[in-house]
Motif scaffolding. Structure first.
Motif, short mmCIF file in Angstrom:
data_model
loop_
_atom_site.label_atom_id
_atom_site.label_comp_id
_atom_site.label_asym_id
_atom_site.label_seq_id
_atom_site.Cartn_x
_atom_site.Cartn_y
_atom_site.Cartn_z
N UNK A 191 0.85 -1.19 0.00
CA UNK A 191 0.00 0.00 0.00
C UNK A 191 0.88 1.24 0.00
N UNK A 192 0.63 2.14 -0.94
CA UNK A 192 1.31 3.43 -0.97
C UNK A 192 0.52 4.42 -0.13
N UNK A 193 1.24 5.23 0.63
CA UNK A 193 0.63 6.28 1.45
C UNK A 193 1.29 7.61 1.07
N UNK A 194 0.89 8.69 1.72
CA UNK A 194 1.58 9.96 1.57
C UNK A 194 1.62 10.46 0.14
N UNK A 195 2.73 11.09 -0.22
CA UNK A 195 2.87 11.70 -1.54
C UNK A 195 2.81 10.66 -2.66
N UNK A 196 3.34 9.48 -2.43
CA UNK A 196 3.23 8.43 -3.44
C UNK A 196 1.78 8.01 -3.61
N UNK A 197 1.07 7.83 -2.51
CA UNK A 197 -0.33 7.46 -2.60
C UNK A 197 -1.15 8.50 -3.35
N UNK A 213 12.66 14.55 -4.33
CA UNK A 213 13.24 14.11 -3.07
C UNK A 213 12.29 13.36 -2.17
N UNK A 214 11.11 13.01 -2.65
CA UNK A 214 10.13 12.34 -1.78
C UNK A 214 10.60 10.95 -1.38
N UNK A 215 10.33 10.60 -0.11
CA UNK A 215 10.55 9.21 0.29
C UNK A 215 9.26 8.43 0.02
N UNK A 216 9.29 7.14 0.31
CA UNK A 216 8.15 6.27 0.05
C UNK A 216 7.52 5.84 1.37
N UNK A 217 6.27 6.22 1.57
CA UNK A 217 5.50 5.75 2.73
C UNK A 217 4.74 4.50 2.30
N UNK A 264 24.25 3.27 -6.37
CA UNK A 264 23.58 4.28 -5.55
C UNK A 264 22.34 3.77 -4.84
N UNK A 265 21.43 4.69 -4.52
CA UNK A 265 20.21 4.41 -3.77
C UNK A 265 19.00 4.81 -4.62
N UNK A 266 17.93 4.08 -4.49
CA UNK A 266 16.70 4.46 -5.19
C UNK A 266 15.88 5.44 -4.37
N UNK A 267 15.34 4.99 -3.24
CA UNK A 267 14.45 5.80 -2.41
C UNK A 267 14.71 5.51 -0.94
N UNK A 268 14.39 6.48 -0.11
CA UNK A 268 14.24 6.24 1.31
C UNK A 268 12.84 5.70 1.54
N UNK A 269 12.71 4.72 2.43
CA UNK A 269 11.41 4.09 2.68
C UNK A 269 11.02 4.32 4.13
N UNK A 270 9.77 4.69 4.34
CA UNK A 270 9.25 4.98 5.67
C UNK A 270 8.04 4.08 5.92
#
Length: 386
Positions: free
Chosen positions: A105-111, A118-122, A166-172
């Protein structure tokens, strides 16, 4: 970008339709020789696409709204691809549990499909399996909760761990049931029970932006229905709005709300608009389920059409949201630290003026102050005084 000719062509092209663009992702991952190569290839693809979209934003050839959707679409496709890869790796190592089903389930800005560079993934991961079976059948079997926790941890690592590319995304995962103290993966029955009996108002606010982006066939409908039932439940309007006001007040005390260019947290900033959209859904979702949407502007559109917003309030909030999004896309691409008008480069100020569709930075700054007054006025009229 390794192919200069391809870069030049891609830079001047329109944002690609979903299917042709992401067929390349699955094709390149299929050529990987091992798990590390899968992660490297995903990072190369992701960074190239992030770069191209970012350059288009800076060049003014793509709108902020389209860029937010493009960033979200990229993240979604990478999650889908790596979710499938992780599922294959887990099954190879530990087997499967009869009847197992999973959903991301995507939440936040991704949802809400409102991401910036610069968005992370909730994210939240839910699962289900045959209640009479609680262990996998592979060479190294795991019990149900451990099995899905391992899967979630592997997915987080696939998305966020640094590799040679490198890195793809920060995940929360903090928006999962019980937050940091809860398990990283949640059984669907536990999710339903928590949201019905234990969740705070702020957790239901966050749930208004939840959508399934990867799932076992057939499980998406069950998860989406569980979310919808929570959001369309009857709740006391006065108490709900009071909770939202308290939440906004607490954020102001914690983050501050006096910096005009802190577009998210300032008085009358983006978070005021998002809270209005979430309040409308929680208060009116039972009688007006059609207003439910993960995207802030679409919620405001639907609420206005349903007569839940005064025309003047709806126009002010939607206009302000688009204005903030245009400025935010530029700031996230150009800065790591906070924006300070006193020290900002002239070129950045010109970019902000163009993004704000105004003649110069001084006009942007003055307009920003007026917009924030209008947004705070609408917030207090709809949600409550602060």
């Amino acid at each position: 970008y390794r192919d200069h000719a391809a870069f030049a062509e891609a830079l001047t092209a329109e944002l690609r339709p979903v299917e042709p663009a992401y067929a390349k992702l699955f094709e390149t991952l299929s050529l990987a020789v091992d798990a590390e190569d899968v992660l490297d290839r995903a990072r190369i693809f992701g960074q190239e696409q992030l770069f191209l979209t970012g350059v288009r934003v800076l060049a003014g050839t793509v709108s902020a709204e389209a860029a937010g959707q493009a960033f979200a679409r990229l993240a979604e496709q990478l999650i889908k691809a790596l979710y499938q890869a992780v599922n294959d790796w887990i099954v190879a190592a530990h087997g499967s549990i009869p009847g197992m089903r999973t959903a991301v389930i995507a939440m936040g800005k991704l949802g809400g499909r409102e991401m910036t560079a610069g968005s992370d993934l909730d994210l939240i991961l839910l699962y289900d399996h045959d209640p009479s079976e609680n262990a996998s059948d592979g060479p190294r079997p795991l019990t149900g909760s451990h099995y899905f926790s391992r899967m979630t941890q592997r997915l987080i690592s696939a998305l966020s761990a640094p590799t040679s590319e490198g890195v793809l995304f920060e995940v929360d995962l903090r928006l999962r049931p019980s937050g940091r103290s809860g398990p990283v993966a949640t059984h669907i029955d536990g999710f339903r029970a928590y949201q019905t009996k234990e969740a705070w108002t702020w957790e239901h606010m966050a749930l208004t932006r939840a959508r399934v982006i990867a799932a076992t066939p057939g499980f998406e409908a069950d998860v989406s229905e569980a979310i919808r039932r929570v959001l369309t439940a009857r709740r006391p309007a006065k108490a709900t709005l009071a909770d939202i006001v308290d939440m906004r007040r607490a954020i102001a005390e914690d983050k501050g709300d006096g910096d005009r260019w802190d577009l998210k947290y300032v008085r009358g900033g983006l978070i005021d608009i998002e809270f209005v959209a979430q309040a409308l859904q929680l208060v009116h979702g039972a009688r007006h389920p059609d207003i439910l949407d993960t995207n802030t502007i679409r919620v405001l559109d639907k609420a206005a059409a349903a007569g839940l917003l005064k025309p003047s309030e709806g126009d002010a909030l939607r206009s302000a949201c688009r204005f903030y999004q245009r400025l935010t896309q530029i700031l996230r691409l150009c800065l790591v630290d906070v924006f300070d008008p006193k020290t900002a480069a002239p070129g950045l100020k010109r970019l902000l003026a163009r993004a704000g569709e105004l003649p110069d930075f001084a006009t942007v700054d003055a307009h920003l102050a007026e917009v924030q007054k209008q947004v705070r006025k609408a917030f207090e009229a709809i949600v409550g005084p602060l």
